[in-house]
Scaffold this motif. Structure first.
Motif, PDB file in Angstrom:
ATOM      1  N   ARG A   1     -27.683  37.085  12.251  1.00  0.00           N
ATOM      2  CA  ARG A   1     -26.090  36.781  12.519  1.00  0.00           C
ATOM      3  C   ARG A   1     -26.241  35.602  13.533  1.00  0.00           C
ATOM      4  O   ARG A   1     -25.639  34.583  13.554  1.00  0.00           O
TER       5      ARG A   1
ATOM      6  N   TYR B   1     -23.086  47.589  13.606  1.00  0.00           N
ATOM      7  CA  TYR B   1     -24.381  47.672  12.718  1.00  0.00           C
ATOM      8  C   TYR B   1     -25.260  48.763  13.006  1.00  0.00           C
ATOM      9  O   TYR B   1     -25.936  49.110  12.125  1.00  0.00           O
TER      10      TYR B   1
ATOM     11  N   THR C   1     -19.599  45.716  18.353  1.00  0.00           N
ATOM     12  CA  THR C   1     -20.456  45.016  17.335  1.00  0.00           C
ATOM     13  C   THR C   1     -21.794  45.793  17.287  1.00  0.00           C
ATOM     14  O   THR C   1     -22.221  46.070  16.096  1.00  0.00           O
TER      15      THR C   1
ATOM     16  N   ASP D   1     -19.053  40.984   9.708  1.00  0.00           N
ATOM     17  CA  ASP D   1     -18.937  40.259  11.146  1.00  0.00           C
ATOM     18  C   ASP D   1     -19.090  38.853  10.882  1.00  0.00           C
ATOM     19  O   ASP D   1     -18.527  37.956  11.611  1.00  0.00           O
TER      20      ASP D   1
END
Length: 465
Positions: free
Chosen positions: A302, A285, A281, A346
């Protein structure tokens, strides 16, 4: 004597107002604490992540390819683009300025984007470009206020506050409206996320990416959680007495805010700790745990919508390119390209994109004309002035068509040639996607029913999925 008549004759004005106030106060407190959604119809989206590129990016370098403008680069602009027009800084008849960047088609849709946005090109089939936007103002602060509050002067609620007022919050432990800032605050300041004349419960709460996430939220040294609970209980006991006495709805808001702040002492640190996110993750990003950045704010956005926060607003400063447009756009585009594309990916893989509307853009666009002189041809000096007549904003998820363009500017990128969209129309559409009728979402203030779109606005039906 009849007991009812005796009551009417003997009750004092003070007693009447006190008893009436108690009833009004009880209703106000129940309304504030309940926070039930009040959608007018079934929503397509539950959450919004609104990314404001402060200073206004050039649509001609990012979203709106104009081959004819490139072809006519350096030629004097047509008279209708200058004579009789109000411009922020251009004073002499300017020449046209074509972009130096290439545009490429992406995905099955063939959506065209600048070479400066390769990662967004990878999610092009999720994007909806509205390419014929217009606004009423060409100076930053009034245009920013107009974009977010529907009015160019201070004092009205921002769009996030309207959404909070209309729908409430899905998470009792976090605010319904959260704000992150990268760089300096926008020219219009915190009025962009203020609640205006709405109850202050609906104002945006600024979260900081480093240091204490919310100022003055943590307990001072020597004050335990139990001590804080007793303090809050004591203050709210007095507030409830005052509410029963005068019935002011703002006191009900104060009670709710004290309770929320106490719960946030636990919920906010857990939210802001991204160290438990996977390495994949963070790689997606381009983030590092604990390091403040626009990318980190996208990841936190998010995490917020995942927890039910209704409206998240990201402000990213540094897009006001009166000069150096061809050197600065690549730098700024690189800062947002990967994180925004990652946010879309995501959300999609978590099943949240369909219920989360992403909005990205600035307060206006930039002129197709060169601002000032090019410093004897020095490439790093050319720039573009403010432009309200035609610009682009990007949407994704939340009930809009993916891989879709709506509207178009003329061959030089000056003004809409097809399907013009006013900012009131965009705001009406955002509310519509959340299940809110922009004409019915009103608040009575000083004898008038106010709304975000004032007395205008039409839903852009053709971009709805």
């Amino acid at each position: 004597m009849n007991p009812l008549r005796q009551y009417y004759l003997t009750e004092t004005r003070r007693e009447f107002l006190k008893s009436a106030g108690a009833g009004i106060g009880a209703m106000a407190l129940a309304s504030v604490l309940k926070g039930e959604p009040r959608a007018h119809f079934k929503p397509r989206a539950k959450h919004v992540i609104y990314i404001h590129l402060v200073g206004a990016p050039s649509q001609l370098e990012l979203f709106d390819a104009k081959p004819e403008l490139v072809k006519r680069n350096g030629q004097k602009c047509p008279d209708h683009m200058f004579k009789g027009k109000q411009l922020a800084f251009i004073r002499e008849h300017p020449v046209l300025l074509g972009t130096r960047f290439k545009f490429q088609k992406h995905g099955q849709s063939g959506l065209e984007l600048s070479e400066q946005l390769p990662q967004l090109g990878g999610v092009a089939d999720e994007l909806c470009l509205v390419k014929s936007l217009t606004t009423d103002h060409f100076n930053h602060a009034p245009a920013q206020l107009f974009q977010h509050t529907g009015f160019e002067r201070f004092g009205r609620p921002g769009i996030g506050s309207w959404v909070s007022y209309g729908l409430g919050s899905e998470n009792r432990d976090l605010p319904g409206y959260v704000v992150f800032i990268t760089g300096n605050v926008a020219g219009a300041g915190n009025s962009l996320w203020g609640s205006g004349f709405l109850p202050t419960l609906h104002q945006g709460i600024e979260f900081r990416s480093s240091g204490e996430p919310v100022l003055f939220l943590s307990n001072p040294k020597g004050v335990s959680g139990k001590d804080r609970r007793e303090i809050v209980d004591g203050i709210n006991f007095l507030n409830r007495q005052s509410l029963a006495d005068v019935g002011d709805p703002e006191i009900a808001t104060r009670i709710a805010q004290y309770e929320l702040a106490f719960r946030m002492q636990t919920s906010v640190p857990e939210l802001m700790d991204t160290s438990k996110e996977s390495k994949a993750t963070h790689a997606l990003y381009g983030t590092q745990p604990g390091k403040a950045s626009f990318a980190n704010n996208c990841l936190l956005a998010r995490r917020l919508v995942e927890r039910g926060v209704r409206f998240v607003q990201l402000f990213d400063q540094g897009w006001d390119h009166h000069s150096g447009v061809f050197t600065n756009i690549p730098k700024k585009a690189k800062q947002i390209d990967q994180p925004v594309a990652a946010l879309i990916k995501d959300l999609k893989q978590r099943g949240l994109l369909d219920e989360t509307l992403i909005v990205l853009g600035g307060e206006f666009g930039r002129t197709p004309m060169l601002q000032g002189k090019s410093n004897a041809g020095a490439g790093n000096n050319v720039g573009r002035d403010h432009h309200k007549e035609g610009f682009t904003m990007m949407l994704a998820g939340g009930g809009v068509k993916g891989g879709f363009e709506f509207g178009a500017t003329d061959e030089l990128g000056y003004q809409p040639a097809r399907d013009p969209v006013h900012l009131h129309d965009l705001n009406a559409t955002i509310l519509h996607l959340l299940g809110l009728n922009h004409e019915q979402l009103t608040y009575k203030y000083q004898g008038r029913d106010f709304r975000l779109t004032d007395v205008a606005g039409h839903v852009i039906d053709r971009i709805l999925a």
